[in-house]
Design a protein around this motif. Structure first.
Motif, mmCIF file in Angstrom:
data_model
loop_
_atom_site.group_PDB
_atom_site.id
_atom_site.type_symbol
_atom_site.label_atom_id
_atom_site.label_comp_id
_atom_site.label_asym_id
_atom_site.label_seq_id
_atom_site.Cartn_x
_atom_site.Cartn_y
_atom_site.Cartn_z
ATOM 1 N N ARG A 269 -7.086 -3.789 8.568
ATOM 2 C CA ARG A 269 -6.259 -4.571 7.646
ATOM 3 C C ARG A 269 -5.843 -3.680 6.490
ATOM 4 N NH1 ARG A 269 -7.952 -9.742 3.763
ATOM 5 N NH2 ARG A 269 -5.812 -10.227 3.074
ATOM 6 N N PHE A 270 -4.548 -3.701 6.186
ATOM 7 C CA PHE A 270 -4.002 -2.864 5.122
ATOM 8 C C PHE A 270 -3.484 -3.717 3.970
ATOM 9 C CE2 PHE A 270 -3.635 -0.478 9.075
ATOM 10 C CZ PHE A 270 -4.202 0.737 8.714
ATOM 11 N N GLY A 271 -3.366 -3.074 2.835
ATOM 12 C CA GLY A 271 -2.862 -3.770 1.662
ATOM 13 C C GLY A 271 -1.377 -4.068 1.743
ATOM 14 N N ARG A 272 -0.676 -3.333 2.587
ATOM 15 C CA ARG A 272 0.760 -3.552 2.760
ATOM 16 C C ARG A 272 1.146 -3.114 4.172
ATOM 17 N NH1 ARG A 272 3.544 1.329 1.823
ATOM 18 N NH2 ARG A 272 2.111 3.056 1.342
ATOM 19 N N PRO A 273 2.254 -3.640 4.695
ATOM 20 C CA PRO A 273 2.686 -3.285 6.051
ATOM 21 C C PRO A 273 3.448 -1.967 6.051
ATOM 22 C CG PRO A 273 4.180 -4.900 5.151
ATOM 23 C CD PRO A 273 3.131 -4.666 4.090
ATOM 24 N N TRP A 274 2.747 -0.857 5.845
ATOM 25 C CA TRP A 274 3.413 0.429 5.629
ATOM 26 C C TRP A 274 4.240 0.867 6.829
ATOM 27 C CZ3 TRP A 274 1.694 3.622 9.385
ATOM 28 C CH2 TRP A 274 0.416 3.389 9.907
ATOM 29 N N TRP A 275 3.866 0.428 8.040
ATOM 30 C CA TRP A 275 4.631 0.833 9.231
ATOM 31 C C TRP A 275 6.028 0.203 9.231
ATOM 32 C CZ3 TRP A 275 0.310 -2.035 8.881
ATOM 33 C CH2 TRP A 275 0.373 -3.389 9.227
ATOM 34 N N ARG A 276 6.140 -1.008 8.663
ATOM 35 C CA ARG A 276 7.460 -1.647 8.565
ATOM 36 C C ARG A 276 8.253 -1.069 7.408
ATOM 37 N NH1 ARG A 276 4.646 -6.737 9.385
ATOM 38 N NH2 ARG A 276 5.073 -7.336 7.231
ATOM 39 N N GLU A 277 7.557 -0.695 6.346
ATOM 40 C CA GLU A 277 8.248 -0.126 5.188
ATOM 41 C C GLU A 277 8.856 1.234 5.524
ATOM 42 O OE1 GLU A 277 5.218 -2.204 1.928
ATOM 43 O OE2 GLU A 277 5.227 -0.033 2.203
ATOM 44 N N ARG A 278 8.160 1.999 6.358
ATOM 45 C CA ARG A 278 8.658 3.329 6.719
ATOM 46 C C ARG A 278 9.776 3.264 7.760
ATOM 47 N NH1 ARG A 278 5.345 7.746 5.596
ATOM 48 N NH2 ARG A 278 5.896 8.795 7.542
ATOM 49 N N LYS A 341 3.125 10.213 11.897
ATOM 50 C CA LYS A 341 3.320 11.459 11.145
ATOM 51 C C LYS A 341 3.104 11.241 9.656
ATOM 52 C CE LYS A 341 6.542 13.078 14.667
ATOM 53 N NZ LYS A 341 7.922 13.470 15.000
ATOM 54 N N ARG A 342 1.960 10.660 9.374
ATOM 55 C CA ARG A 342 1.601 10.313 8.001
ATOM 56 C C ARG A 342 0.213 10.864 7.732
ATOM 57 N NH1 ARG A 342 0.319 4.412 5.473
ATOM 58 N NH2 ARG A 342 0.611 4.972 3.289
ATOM 59 N N PRO A 343 -0.070 11.404 6.550
ATOM 60 C CA PRO A 343 -1.414 11.912 6.262
ATOM 61 C C PRO A 343 -2.474 10.832 6.456
ATOM 62 C CG PRO A 343 0.117 12.623 4.572
ATOM 63 C CD PRO A 343 0.860 11.633 5.413
ATOM 64 N N ARG A 344 -3.548 11.193 7.125
ATOM 65 C CA ARG A 344 -4.579 10.193 7.400
ATOM 66 C C ARG A 344 -5.184 9.646 6.111
ATOM 67 N NH1 ARG A 344 -9.597 10.149 7.418
ATOM 68 N NH2 ARG A 344 -9.869 9.192 9.486
ATOM 69 N N GLU A 345 -5.200 10.476 5.057
ATOM 70 C CA GLU A 345 -5.736 10.015 3.776
ATOM 71 C C GLU A 345 -4.896 8.872 3.210
ATOM 72 O OE1 GLU A 345 -5.019 13.153 4.499
ATOM 73 O OE2 GLU A 345 -7.045 13.972 4.787
ATOM 74 N N ASP A 346 -3.590 8.924 3.432
ATOM 75 C CA ASP A 346 -2.727 7.840 2.958
ATOM 76 C C ASP A 346 -3.027 6.545 3.702
ATOM 77 O OD1 ASP A 346 -1.627 9.750 1.368
ATOM 78 O OD2 ASP A 346 0.347 9.768 2.323
ATOM 79 N N ILE A 347 -3.205 6.661 5.029
ATOM 80 C CA ILE A 347 -3.499 5.467 5.819
ATOM 81 C C ILE A 347 -4.854 4.894 5.421
ATOM 82 C CG2 ILE A 347 -3.949 4.621 8.166
ATOM 83 C CD1 ILE A 347 -1.918 6.670 9.167
ATOM 84 N N ALA A 348 -5.850 5.767 5.294
ATOM 85 C CA ALA A 348 -7.182 5.317 4.895
ATOM 86 C C ALA A 348 -7.158 4.699 3.503
ATOM 87 C CB ALA A 348 -8.167 6.474 4.951
ATOM 88 N N GLY A 349 -6.313 5.224 2.630
ATOM 89 C CA GLY A 349 -6.228 4.704 1.275
ATOM 90 C C GLY A 349 -5.657 3.306 1.197
ATOM 91 N N ASP A 350 -4.846 2.925 2.199
ATOM 92 C CA ASP A 350 -4.265 1.577 2.237
ATOM 93 C C ASP A 350 -5.180 0.557 2.882
ATOM 94 O OD1 ASP A 350 -1.860 2.133 0.967
ATOM 95 O OD2 ASP A 350 -0.862 2.740 2.830
ATOM 96 N N LEU A 351 -6.310 1.020 3.451
ATOM 97 C CA LEU A 351 -7.185 0.144 4.227
ATOM 98 C C LEU A 351 -7.931 -0.835 3.321
ATOM 99 C CD1 LEU A 351 -7.823 -0.011 7.275
ATOM 100 C CD2 LEU A 351 -9.833 1.408 6.832
ATOM 101 N N VAL A 352 -7.905 -2.111 3.708
ATOM 102 C CA VAL A 352 -8.589 -3.165 2.962
ATOM 103 C C VAL A 352 -9.857 -3.616 3.677
ATOM 104 C CG1 VAL A 352 -8.386 -5.553 2.138
ATOM 105 C CG2 VAL A 352 -6.452 -3.974 1.895
ATOM 106 N N ALA A 353 -9.776 -3.736 4.999
ATOM 107 C CA ALA A 353 -10.927 -4.167 5.802
ATOM 108 C C ALA A 353 -10.794 -3.562 7.187
ATOM 109 C CB ALA A 353 -11.006 -5.687 5.893
ATOM 110 N N ALA A 354 -11.921 -3.360 7.859
ATOM 111 C CA ALA A 354 -11.896 -2.767 9.197
ATOM 112 C C ALA A 354 -13.104 -3.251 9.981
ATOM 113 C CB ALA A 354 -11.901 -1.244 9.118
#
Length: 423
Positions: A269-278, A341-354
């Protein structure tokens, strides 16, 4: 007049066990369910809505095809279904592309399937009919579907059992339950209790013994129950861990001819739908396929929850066997980082729950669900025989097209109860 003389013990409070228990209790039978877990549901595993924003499913999630038993139960429970629509995309190693489901060889495939009289494994079928280089993309697609969707091994899986799935392109209608499968299990468990079924949690069965016409069911903690009949609804791998009377043990040996696959499932679960935003064109994406470590992802489309679910099924899960839940989550993030093609740190930083589950590591499952080999129908016939005090039930015994599903488990439980009541 209700028959209250017969006591039936059901091992397992999953979909099959609960369905059988309710049907038997309706007919006046005394029923006790012994469940190893501290919850009902088995391979249906609800996750907290407080963590994921909706009642997420860590196990079974989709309702496949017609599913008449499931749909009737949902109507009875006042629960609704939401059909899954949307687009399938794939990552080819360089780009994310809208998937073209048309294969130039589909007519040849369907002709070969229609003409097939004697069963053989999927791998043998492809080697016999589609060995050339021109067929390589189709072979890859079929093998990916067999391994991922069916959690099966192409070297052992039955072609005839999968023929119907292939003939419709492997895309039968799918839906989700509003409230998740946990709502359905909650309804069934409440129905059982209302009708007098005793559900005992935390009771792992270690042995079933038969002597002087009586049955004793022994639990690992020392509890012993006596009864007239037992219905075993545990996943196939667990049959080997329960000591059985001679006749039941001989029947259980047939389970070796039924495939049983594994699944790794990861919810992020992410704080925002970054895949749609990109990528705005991914707004309608439901499934995303790749050849990454975690090869399949899906959204909650048409719902807009900011959750991506990762999935690896079949023999490929062996490469993940050494990873704990956090290791699986990290593998999921790495796979998403490679695809987008996104830094894994950015994806991990958006993570809310897993949450992540390797179902092979679950001591009360040993894997995810069953699939058919060329010898499975014969094995199911043997296991389904009601010629003793120990009966077998569950999704692995279902003879319809949707073996391995919750529908299969519910239908099998219903059928096993009917066999007892007719007897």
């Amino acid at each position: 007049m209700l028959d209250t003389s017969e006591h039936i013990v059901i091992v397992g409070a999953g979909a099959a066990g609960l369905m059988a228990a309710r049907e038997l209790a309706r007919a006046g039978r005394k029923v006790t369910i012994l469940e190893a877990r501290e919850r009902c549901g088995g391979r249906i595993h609800p996750l907290p809505a407080s963590e994921f924003g909706y009642p997420a499913d860590g196990g079974a999630e989709f309702v496949h095809g017609e599913a008449p038993v499931t749909r009737a139960l949902l109507r009875e429970a006042g629960l609704s279904l939401q059909r899954i629509d949307g687009e399938q995309w794939s990552f080819d190693g360089a780009n994310i592309l809208r998937e073209d489901r048309h294969d130039p060889h589909v007519a040849e495939l369907q002709a070969a399937l229609r003409d097939l009289k004697d069963d053989l494994t999927v791998a043998d079928f492809l080697r016999r009919h589609f060995a050339g280089d021109d067929y390589a993309p189709m072979r890859h697609s079929i093998e990916r579907m067999v391994e991922g969707y069916d959690a099966a091994d192409p070297e052992r899986a039955s072609t005839l059992a999968l023929r119907e799935e292939w003939m419709d392109g492997g895309h039968s209608a799918q839906a989700r339950i509003d409230g998740g499968y946990g709502a359905l299990i909650g309804f069934l468990a409440a129905e059982c209790r209302r009708r007098g079924v005793a559900i005992r949690l935390g009771r792992a069965v270690s042995a079933i013994e038969e002597a002087s016409g009586a049955i004793a069911v022994r639990c690992a903690g020392g509890d012993v129950l006596t009864c007239d009949r037992v219905i075993l609804t545990v996943p196939l791998p667990l049959l080997r861990e329960i000591a059985l009377p001679g006749g039941a043990r001989a029947k259980a040996a047939a389970a070796a001819d039924i495939g049983f696959g594994n699944v790794v499932k990861i919810l992020l679960r992410f704080g925002r739908p970054w895949w749609r935003e990109r990528r705005q064109e991914l707004a309608g994406m439901t499934f995303l396929l790749s050849d990454q470590t975690i090869p399949v992802w899906w959204t909650q489309n048409p719902n807009q929850h900011h959750v991506l679910t990762g999935w690896s099924g079949g023999p490929g899960t062996a490469t993940l066997s050494q990873l704990d839940p956090q290791g699986l989550i990290d593998a999921g993030i790495d796979s998403l980082a490679a695809v987008f093609k996104r830094p894994r740190e950015d994806i991990a930083g958006d993570l809310v729950a897993a949450a992540a589950t390797n179902w092979a590591h679950d001591p009360f499952a040993g894997g995810a669900y069953s699939w058919a080999t060329p010898r499975t129908r014969e094995a199911q016939t043997i296991l389904a025989r009601a010629d003793g005090a120990v009966l077998f039930s569950g999704e692995a015994l279902y003879r319809g097209a949707d073996m391995g599903t919750v529908e299969a488990a519910l239908a099998s439980g219903l059928g096993t109860a009917g066999t007892i009541l007719r007897g």
